[in-house]
Design an enzyme around this catalytic site. Sequence first.
Site, PDB file in Angstrom:
ATOM      1  CG  HIS A 355      -0.489   0.365   2.498  1.00 24.99           C
ATOM      2  ND1 HIS A 355      -0.585   1.648   2.989  1.00 24.99           N
ATOM      3  CD2 HIS A 355       0.067  -0.361   3.500  1.00 24.99           C
ATOM      4  CE1 HIS A 355      -0.113   1.698   4.220  1.00 24.99           C
ATOM      5  NE2 HIS A 355       0.302   0.495   4.569  1.00 24.99           N
ATOM      6  CG  ASP A 365       2.745   1.532   8.031  1.00 22.76           C
ATOM      7  OD1 ASP A 365       2.403   1.099   6.923  1.00 22.76           O
ATOM      8  OD2 ASP A 365       2.000   1.496   9.036  1.00 22.76           O
ATOM      9  CD  GLU A 402      -2.704  -1.178   5.333  1.00 20.74           C
ATOM     10  OE1 GLU A 402      -2.481  -2.173   6.050  1.00 20.74           O
ATOM     11  OE2 GLU A 402      -2.470   0.002   5.702  1.00 20.74           O
ATOM     12  CD  GLU A 403      -1.645   3.079   7.308  1.00 12.85           C
ATOM     13  OE1 GLU A 403      -2.224   2.448   8.200  1.00 12.85           O
ATOM     14  OE2 GLU A 403      -0.409   3.088   7.192  1.00 12.85           O
ATOM     15  CG  ASP A 431       1.911  -2.744   5.602  1.00 14.81           C
ATOM     16  OD1 ASP A 431       2.397  -1.609   5.577  1.00 14.81           O
ATOM     17  OD2 ASP A 431       0.767  -2.989   6.027  1.00 14.81           O
ATOM     18  CG  HIS A 525      -0.128   4.462  12.130  1.00 16.00           C
ATOM     19  ND1 HIS A 525      -1.318   3.802  12.323  1.00 16.00           N
ATOM     20  CD2 HIS A 525       0.471   3.838  11.087  1.00 16.00           C
ATOM     21  CE1 HIS A 525      -1.446   2.828  11.439  1.00 16.00           C
ATOM     22  NE2 HIS A 525      -0.358   2.828  10.678  1.00 16.00           N
TER      23      HIS A 525
END
Length: 718
Positions: A355, A365, A402-403, A431, A525
């Site tokens: 993603h 990420d 995706e998140e 990922d 994140h």
Amino acid sequence: MKIVRAFIASFISLLMIGLHTAALAQSPGIDGFSAQTSIGEQRFEEQFRSVPAGASAREHLRRLTAEPHIAGTKEDYATAVYVRDQMRSFGLQAELKEYQVWLNYPKTDPIVELVAPRRERLSVREAILKEDPTSSNRKITPLFNGYAATGDVTAPLVYANYGLPPDYEALEKAGVEVKGKIVIVRYGNSFRGVKAKVAQDHGAVGCIIYSDPADDGYAQGDVYPKGPWRPVASGQRGSVQFLFQYPGDPLTPGKPAIPGTPRISLQEAYADIPRIPVQPLAYDEARKLIEPLKGPVRPKGFQGAFPFPYHVGGTNDVRVHLKTDMDYASRTLWDVEARIDGNSEKDRWVVMGNHRDAWVFGAVDPNSGTATMLETARAFGQLLKSGWQPRRTIILCSWDGEEYGLIGSTEWAEENAAELQQKGVAYLNVDVAVNGPNYSASSVPSLWKLIRAATRDVKDPKTGKSVYQQWQDRAREQRSETDPNDNAEANIGALGSGSDFTPFLQHLGVASTDMGFGGDYGVYHSAFDSFYWMTHFGDPDFAYHVAAAQLWGTMAMRLADAEGLPFDYTDYASQIREYFNDSMKLARARRLDSGVDEKATNDAIKNFADEAARVERERQRLAAESNRSSSSEARLHRLNDALMNAERAFIDDRGLIGRPWYKHEIYAPGTFTGYAAQPLTDFRQAIDDRNTTNLKDGLARVVAAIDRATEVLRKARE
């Protein structure tokens, strides 16, 4: 003289080619290839692995992380165009695929306000660090949760540890009532959507989720920018969709979010998203809420790393005002799909996916994976120019959304479900490709040998050993205290959920893998998952991005080029037996074993193991033949199809009990496990729920799936 020099140079070149060819001929063959075709495959693989470069991966990552690019934004679209155009420049066919999905952004900064014992509005913004240039970007959103509800509540606060069912049981034993209150829980031990659902089910009117320093902050080591761990003014964004119910667009479960697909009502979608406001918070702000709490002293396991004894609250001494105002709308997502058509089995697909969307910059990420994918694609492009073409089609997919809930991959898989069930050989997911030097992988057991073989052929960039040897050494070192004579191989994990393999494996039954290089990583994140973090802590010289590309492409090439697909179901049978034995231990401990037909289950597993062994011998024999007859070719083709379809046989078209989107009887997430797998899912879930009715039905479903897989393999030998 020039002629003599040219002759000598030509002679040396031919001699080196001859020596190299002889060395290849003497080297062990590649699983699924004959001795003759192994030589050609090894040449192409070596050529492939020579292409990925650290400087190129670095530039891709720099470009991809220049701006925050949350799913559905113009910055997100720009990354899609960049990936598509790069793929095209490498010589690959690449297109954008759009989906219209339900997403939320915060309209204004959420409000988290301490009302009592004093009044203080807390920050929902992360710090600006002078060392990290991008941390001052004005497009960084406040901390918020994807799919959180709009709400405005004021209530007493309760600290509920990780926010899982046992934590609420401990609160109940302590006499603390949650109904009508706001709960504050810490990240960890499960997916945040589980925390939101459990809070809602216990009657909480709001949920605050914070990152305790015990889990990814100063209790782990030096914090950013001095070290890789989460600094005080940093929070974790993320989705609170109920992924354990179904992923993807909440309004189109089981169907692609394209024009013409009916949408369910928002009321129906509340089965998949919270009704209550949910808000993330940095730990320096969360401390202001937790420290003044009174009520009982924390139960066992509730203490975090703040330097005071945690209390659980539940009184009126600490009251909190929580307000979230979300802008929900139908928004466009953009997947990128690139194809390399196969030359003889174009209708068999090896799918690779990563993603691209991020909560902020996403250097780790997910864009370490995107940079890795682009280097993999560049290497494929070089091979195509040299005359290589895979036997089977390779599809490279850059997923969006995706998140929020695996949206881009789920919608694409749902749209292409019929073709994937007919044509899908395997799905190879990355990922997070890199946040350190430690390799790990998760996979269905039939692909364990493929993963281990590929890691033997790729060098660890720091030590010169193979990735496999480094992986093994680390695993044995970690186990040495309990078993100093341990010679077992490094563990390959089970696939749960939380990444884009989910729709392929657990909805459609396409064999899947996931992998990456990990390390100390505490900025998940957050705004600090940035290019600066990667270049100082994760992979400064981008050597592990190169290794990840080499591994990913090697695995894809072997699946795309092998004459006999490198699947081995003997490992699958052994793993299922282990899962059943472990489940029975738990069932006996809970006195739930009286209704379990162990003999029938063990017989089914034995039959599967025996048939898997027969098919494996046949596969190796046929693949090793250098000059196969037409009948042998037809037999091998039939065997390959069975190796693909045995995974499909684990799919129950009815879906799992209470969760019909998930259909795989061996691998799925549990209701409360979050990202973690709960193998033999229906059976194990019934044990966890202490539901004797579902226990018998769940085990019967698992046994039926094993029997179906056995029959698929048996028919391949007819």
